[in-house]
Enzyme design. Structure first.
Site, short mmCIF file in Angstrom:
data_model
loop_
_atom_site.label_atom_id
_atom_site.label_comp_id
_atom_site.label_asym_id
_atom_site.label_seq_id
_atom_site.Cartn_x
_atom_site.Cartn_y
_atom_site.Cartn_z
N GLY A 284 -29.42 -2.78 -31.57
CA GLY A 284 -27.90 -3.15 -31.85
C GLY A 284 -27.19 -3.69 -30.54
O GLY A 284 -25.92 -3.69 -30.81
N ARG B 216 -31.23 -8.89 -31.43
CA ARG B 216 -30.32 -9.67 -30.90
C ARG B 216 -30.48 -10.01 -29.48
O ARG B 216 -30.15 -11.35 -29.10
CB ARG B 216 -28.96 -9.15 -31.62
CG ARG B 216 -27.80 -10.24 -31.48
CD ARG B 216 -26.55 -9.43 -31.70
NE ARG B 216 -26.61 -8.62 -32.81
CZ ARG B 216 -26.12 -8.96 -34.15
NH1 ARG B 216 -25.73 -10.18 -34.31
NH2 ARG B 216 -26.39 -8.07 -35.06
N CYS C 163 -22.35 -26.26 -52.02
CA CYS C 163 -21.53 -26.25 -53.12
C CYS C 163 -20.86 -24.68 -53.24
O CYS C 163 -21.17 -24.01 -54.08
CB CYS C 163 -21.88 -26.68 -54.40
SG CYS C 163 -22.15 -28.51 -54.28
N1 LLP Z 1 -33.79 -1.48 -35.46
C1 LLP Z 1 -33.24 -0.96 -36.49
C2 LLP Z 1 -33.73 0.12 -37.37
C3 LLP Z 1 -32.67 -2.14 -37.27
O1 LLP Z 1 -32.06 -1.75 -38.52
C4 LLP Z 1 -31.90 -3.30 -36.49
C5 LLP Z 1 -31.22 -4.10 -37.18
C6 LLP Z 1 -32.44 -3.43 -35.16
C7 LLP Z 1 -33.28 -2.54 -34.63
C8 LLP Z 1 -31.98 -4.57 -34.31
O2 LLP Z 1 -30.86 -4.69 -34.27
P1 LLP Z 1 -30.19 -5.96 -33.05
O3 LLP Z 1 -30.49 -5.43 -31.64
O4 LLP Z 1 -30.76 -7.28 -33.34
O5 LLP Z 1 -28.82 -5.85 -33.47
N2 LLP Z 1 -27.88 -9.89 -39.83
C9 LLP Z 1 -26.89 -8.99 -39.09
C10 LLP Z 1 -27.61 -7.96 -38.37
C11 LLP Z 1 -28.59 -6.89 -39.12
C12 LLP Z 1 -29.21 -5.90 -38.29
C13 LLP Z 1 -29.96 -5.23 -39.11
N3 LLP Z 1 -30.90 -4.02 -38.52
C14 LLP Z 1 -26.36 -10.00 -38.26
O6 LLP Z 1 -26.60 -11.14 -38.38
O7 LLP Z 1 -25.45 -9.72 -37.69
#
Ligand code: LLP
Length: 440
Positions: free
Chosen positions: A262, A299, A366
């Site tokens: 996150g 991310r 659309c």
């Molecule tokens: N670990 C778990 C348990 C997670 O649920 C997630 C993301 C991550 C790690 C990785 O998070 P990151 O480091 O990538 O922020 N589609 C959304 C983000 C959804 C994230 C879901 N879980 C967006 O485009 O912002």
């Protein structure tokens, strides 16, 4: 930033400054945006648009920033496959030593195909099926991050059937309202479906200790996505360490603490998490507890290393609006319409001649909700010109769909002056593959 550890930078840990937002992976050189040594315009000519372009060394650099920052503690970086699961990218990260955070049998398949070591895979998610659990047990993954009592019981049953022990952690819901920008990416409070309330955790661990088929391995949390501050992580980790203490007093020893992912990146001028600061805040307490630290960045590894290239099809004025209609839409990048996500958009080529205007950048789908940007000041492009949508390496391609009969874009990985197609553009045949019945 919080207090305590955070305000004591003198702890002598060798965590170098490792802002995640090192160099720009797509600098403007002689008026044109580039990736490595290659002008983006050239890539669009060669591979067509819409096109995802990734800068390979920028991905490496971001992974290595994590591993350097956390070098002082035993750790596992389990790259979150959901952010971008392209096999070539996974293979690249695996070769740097990365593990994987997976959430499905499909991601397990991807990760193992790409050569991620099974003993570096953690498996999260609230809805693991029996079949998926069995597949992960067969592979011998490092740990299951379990999200409910019922799931834990099924996991024990699956492991007993196979005559093995399932290593697991409970994902704790810390009841922290994480400061993620959108409600859909906050996962740390009790009104979300994620994790087990802390109040139930000790009871479940006690039950699991005596249950056949389970091996207590760790404790896990994930507070949300695009979290800008270090402080909520410190709060969540402290909560987990307290639980670990309680368990230890009960004779239940843990091997690892998984703090989830996150970590914020820069979508606009603001933000991006300083991973060095994160490391300095967390390492001392985790080390003192004698636990291995697992991190699940997605991310933060790939977002800034990717752009979506799109060509302008038309301009149109209607009501008070000026629309720039592009060949990429919500089926290619859903973040703007789904989360109100901001992505910086800029012309790929020289724009000195163009007047700046307030525009909506919209796609061909659309839906009124099909846009890449609303009310954005942009040098008004001509039809045929290229735009780069930045910070699209994470949750870009991964969330594409075929909605409106649109083949998914191609993906290209650049290393210096070498561009490699790492996923071909989908064809019309791809759109109907798998459909059965009518044509027989
Ligand atoms: N670990 C778990 C348990 C997670 O649920 C997630 C993301 C991550 C790690 C990785 O998070 P990151 O480091 O990538 O922020 N589609 C959304 C983000 C959804 C994230 C879901 N879980 C967006 O485009 O912002």
């Amino acid at each position: 930033m919080g207090e305590g550890l955070l305000s004591d930078p003198s702890r002598g840990l060798d965590a170098p400054t490792t802002k995640l937002t090192q160099g720009d992976a797509f600098p403007r050189v002689a008026g044109e945006l580039r990736c490595g040594a290659l002008p983006l315009g050239q890539l669009a000519e060669r591979f067509g648009t819409p096109l995802y372009v990734y800068n390979g060394p920028a991905i490496d650099e971001r992974y290595l920033a994590f591993s350097r920052a956390f070098a002082a503690v035993a750790h596992l970086i389990a790259y979150s496959v959901k952010a971008n699961g392209n096999l070539t990218i996974l293979r690249r990260l695996a070769s740097l030593g990365s593990g994987a955070d997976i959430v499905s049998g499909g991601e397990l398949y991807r990760a193992t195909l790409a050569g991620v070591a099974a003993n570096k895979i953690v498996y999260s998610g609230v809805g693991k099926s029996r079949r998926e659990m069995v597949a992960a047990l067969h592979e011998g993954i490092y740990s299951f991050n379990v999200e409910s009592a019922m799931e834990l019981r099924l996991l024990a049953e699956c492991a007993r059937d196979l005559g093995v022990e399932a290593p697991f952690a409970l994902r704790i819901n810390p009841d922290i309202l994480s400061p993620a920008p959108h409600a859909y990416t906050r996962t740390g409070h009790l009104d979300t479906k994620f994790g087990v309330p802390a109040s139930e955790a000790v009871g479940l661990y006690r039950w699991a200790r005596n249950a056949q088929g389970l091996r207590v391995q760790g404790i896990d949390v994930h507070i949300g996505s695009q979290v800008l501050e270090v402080e909520p992580y410190v709060r969540a980790v402290r909560q987990l360490l307290e639980l670990a203490d309680t368990l230890r007093a009960d004779g239940i020893e843990l091997e690892y603490l998984d703090m989830g992912g996150g970590f914020a990146v820069r979508y606009d001028e603001q933000g991006g998490m300083d991973v060095g600061e994160l490391a300095r805040a967390l390492i001392p307490e985790v080390t003192e507890a004698g636990l291995k630290l697992v991190l699940e960045p997605g991310r933060a590894i790939v977002a800034e290393a990717g752009v979506l290239l799109t060509r302008v099809l038309y301009l149109k004025r209607s009501g008070r609006k000026t629309f720039v209609i592009t060949d990429a839409g919500m089926s290619d990048l859903i973040r703007p319409s789904h989360y109100g996500g901001y992505h910086h958009i800029e012309p790929v080529g020289e724009t000195a001649e163009h007047a700046v205007e307030l525009v909506d950048v919209v796609g061909p789908v659309c839906e009124t909700g099909d846009f890449l940007a609303l009310d954005r000041l942009l040098p008004l492009p001509e039809p045929g010109e290229l735009l780069a949508v930045r910070t699209a390496g994470a949750y870009g391609f991964a969330m594409t769909t075929n909605y409106n009969g649109r083949p998914r874009p191609a993906e290209v990985l650049v290393d210096g002056s070498l561009a490699r197609l790492i996923r071909r553009r989908e064809t019309l045949d791809d759109l109907v593959r798998g459909e059965v019945g009518e044509l027989e």
